[in-house]
Enzyme design. Structure first.
Site, short mmCIF file in Angstrom:
data_model
loop_
_atom_site.label_atom_id
_atom_site.label_comp_id
_atom_site.label_asym_id
_atom_site.label_seq_id
_atom_site.Cartn_x
_atom_site.Cartn_y
_atom_site.Cartn_z
N ASP A 571 0.83 -1.21 0.00
CA ASP A 571 0.00 0.00 0.00
C ASP A 571 0.86 1.26 0.00
O ASP A 571 0.36 2.37 0.06
CB ASP A 571 -1.00 0.00 1.17
N ASP A 572 2.17 1.12 -0.07
CA ASP A 572 3.06 2.26 -0.17
C ASP A 572 3.51 2.52 -1.60
O ASP A 572 4.42 3.28 -1.83
CB ASP A 572 4.32 2.05 0.69
#
Ligand code: ATP
Ligand code: MG
Length: 704
Positions: A571-572
């Site tokens: 999710d980064d």
């Protein structure tokens, strides 16, 4: 194609790095240009020849690894069966391994050494003492105050205290399978407490001593532990932490939730007697008094290989903490084997892991792995910055440490004060340097290698997780195994990393995708406390045609040599104008600038690009923010990665929000970048080391 250079071929580094590797020259940081001139994935640093003067190496070069690795994945049962037979088993196993990673095919499970009975404490202590090593030092206690006289422990002394404490636990009603929480400072009694639990088959849940009463109570309730091992308090640097008061407050919160904490065993550690807390009568006992009167003999409980050894809550940098469960047999075998090969752990070594036992690193690489290998270890109660930034290196000299294992966040913090504090020590005893917790950016890697290690020590950049129980991807210090700064390189025995697309298709050869693991290794996560669904949906959401995968949650790039580059959490990944960029990549580019101490990168909603790049930058001590600097950082991202990586926002951040284990909490940074900062959106900040950082960042936002 075998592009890896043998050790004799010399360093392949940039000109700038080569000049300052000479010991006499003052450390000049590499210029940005010099670093940008090379593609980092092409840099290969052989294991220094000096390493082989200190060690014969446990394997005969990279080729021996290749052969063993192949065997470990072709026939995992034969491979791990052979490894496991080096431990004491009270009863043999009937089946080495079975598993199912595909939820559609039934219950998800992993099983190793089924039917076997053993005890981890017995293997870590009794076995060594029985073999005549009782007098070997197990724990060197390095106190917070430099020079304070404290007791070190031999293996026989550890075994004695473990047995007594195990009997104290039994007196308090603890039985096999019960969960015991441990909330203690990083002193020898912390691993002793863990081993005492393991001895009687109690499942320990260590909670890092920096957590608040709120966070502790949540973990006590989730684990349903009614017995807690703690201390009156501890000094960490100049800061006293009153552990007993925190536990007291936590037990009140537990009481409100209808859970009674029934017993506390309290170690006395605070220097001032006027700070000594008054214990609750009938419930609490002082550690020293309890063990003094306890029976010194305690038989071990023989455990099924699949019985749980411990539960550990993940640090929570991405959400609500999960109680990760690990097993007895598989975990023991894997923690011990990785310790040995990754760190080249051999007789006579003094191992120094700076992680607290409150984290998985302290479990696997203080309490279990090294002890199972009969290592001598430094247990450091303090912090690397107290009384000054030279502390770690003085510890290395004083105890003749051979391997140090620490985190990039610590390395970057120490880099801020330059070479001086490092060079004031000799560090001649060191043979290997380890790193864990985050991707180590190439600049910090070089500093660790050249300044700390004087270019004599290989670096073990170890990628793994609480859930994996042990190191999964890391270079081994072997002849012919080239290191690449910033890459954890290749998998450990038995580990089969794969890159997959979000649709679950495996990516062959070089490429980038979700990092997943095909097939179990011995210390695979066995479950999440009380939540089978969360266990399955978090870790096993993807099925291929024949089998499922363990999904790590990290993104990864594999280069043409098969080396792994962790790009950050999935999710980064920022999707900006159709380009997918890992936050770790941008961070590495920004911290190359000599004025930058630390950077954190997140995405934020952008009307045109979809997502924009938002960079939080912490400058070195004494550096002023300026438009020139802003411009330079922009240029640097463009030059290092490409024009599409030019940041949209640069936020001068006095400090970054970090978990107590030192990891940047990007979840919060994303909220601030999207100006979504009411308390509900910010969510649980109880695991932050300093929650006030959040307010400072909101106040200094360039978008405000
Ligand atoms: P939570 O899962 O609660 O959010 P966490 O993931 O920070 O917490 P850990 O299990 O301690 O808790 O950390 C594992 C993660 O740390 C990995 O998934 C990875 O993102 C990162 N990590 C650890 N070591 C390395 C490394 N050598 N290189 C790159 N990333 C690493
Ligand atoms: Mg995690």
């Amino acid at each position: 194609p075998a592009l890896l250079l043998p050790a004799a071929a010399g360093l392949v580094l940039t000109p700038a790095t080569r000049t300052h590797s000479s010991a006499a020259a003052p450390h000049a940081r590499p210029t940005i240009r010099a670093v940008l001139d090379v593609d980092v994935s092409q840099q290969r640093v052989p294991v220094p020849a000096a390493f082989f003067e200190k060690s014969d190496g446990l394997l005969n070069g990279k080729a021996a690894y290749d052969e063993m690795y192949q065997r470990s994945v072709d026939d995992p049962s034969a491979f791990w069966g052979e490894v496991a037979s080096q431990f004491h088993w009270e009863e043999p196993w009937s089946e080495v391994m079975s598993y199912n990673f595909a939820p559609s095919k039934g219950e998800v499970f992993t099983s190793w050494f089924k039917g076997g009975k053993t005890n981890v404490c017995f293997n870590a202590l009794d076995r060594h003492v029985a073999a005549g090593h009782g007098d070997q030092v197990a724990f060197i206690h390095e106190p917070n105050e430099e020079g304070e006289t404290v007791k070190s422990y031999t293996y026989a002394e550890v075994l004695d205290e473990v047995q007594r404490l195990a009997n104290v636990l039994k007196e308090k009603g603890v039985r096999k399978g019960d969960r015991v929480s441990i909330f203690m400072p990083m002193v020898p009694q912390l691993p002793i407490a863990m081993l005492a639990c393991a001895r009687i088959g109690a499942v320990h849940s260590v909670v890092f001593g920096g957590f608040s009463a709120e966070a502790l109570s949540g973990r006590l309730i989730d684990a349903q532990s009614t017995v807690v091992l703690t201390a009156d308090g501890v000094m960490r640097g100049v800061k006293p932490i009153n552990l007993y008061d925190i536990v007291q407050a936590a037990t009140k919160i537990c009481g409100e939730a209808c859970m009674e904490v029934e017993a506390l065993v309290v170690l006395k550690r605070l220097p001032d007697s006027d700070k000594t807390p008054t214990l609750v009568e009938g419930r609490d006992v002082w550690w020293s008094e309890a063990i003094a009167s306890a029976d010194p003999k305690c038989d071990v409980e023989w455990m099924d290989a699949e019985d749980p050894l411990f539960v550990l809550y993940t640090s929570g940098s991405t959400g609500k903490p999960k109680g990760v469960l690990h097993s007895t047999g598989g975990y023991m075998v894997y923690a011990a084997t990785t310790s040995k090969y990754v760190f080249d752990l051999q007789d006579g070594d003094t191992f120094f892991c700076t992680a607290d036992c409150g984290w998985i690193t302290g479990h696997s690489y203080v309490t279990y792995g090294p002890m199972l290998n009969r290592a001598t270890q430094v247990i450091f109660e303090g912090v690397p910055s107290y009384p000054d930034n030279g502390r770690l290196w003085r510890i290395v000299d004083e105890h003749q440490v051979t391997q140090i294992y620490t985190a990039p966040t610590a390395i970057r913090a120490l880099m801020r004060s330059g070479e001086g504090p490092v060079k004031a020590s000799s560090r001649k005893s060191l043979k290997l340097l380890g790193s864990v917790g985050e991707p180590i950016n190439p600049e910090a890697w070089r500093w660790y290698f050249e300044v700390v290690g004087d270019s004599r020590c290989p670096i073990a950049d170890t990628w793994w997780q609480t859930e994996t129980g042990g190191i999964m991807i890391a270079p081994l210090p072997l002849e012919g195994w080239a290191q690449k700064p910033g890459s954890a390189s290749l998998p450990f025995f038995g580990v089969q990393p794969v890159l997959i697309t979000p649709e679950g298709k495996e990516i062959e050869g070089p490429g980038e995708g979700l990092l997943a693991i095909k097939a179990p290794w011995p210390s695979t996560i066995r479950g999440v406390v009380g939540d089978y669904d969360r266990y399955v949906t978090t870790y096993f959401p993807i099925e291929g045609e024949e089998y499922g995968y363990y999904l790590t949650g990290d993104g990864c790039r594999r280069d043409e040599d098969g080396y792994h580059w962790i790009t950050g959490r999935v999710d980064d990944v920022i999707n900006t104008s159709g380009h997918r960029i890992g936050t770790a990549e941008v961070e590495s580019a920004v911290v190359l600038h000599p004025d930058v101490a630390e950077a954190a990168v997140v995405g934020f909603p952008h009307p045109i690009k979809g997502e924009g790049i938002y960079i939080y930058v912490t400058l070195n001590e004494g550096v002023e923010q300026s438009d020139e600097l802003l411009q330079a950082l922009r240029m640097q991202c463009r030059g290092e990665i490409g024009a599409f990586a030019s940041p949209d926002v640069i936020h001068w951040a006095p400090a970054l929000p970090k978990t107590r284990s030192g990891k940047i909490m990007r979840r919060i940074l994303r909220k601030i970048a999207s100006k979504d900062t009411d308390a509900d959106s910010l969510g649980d900040t109880s695991t932050l080391a300093d929650p006030s950082v959040v307010d400072t960042l909101i106040a200094t936002s360039p978008l405000a």
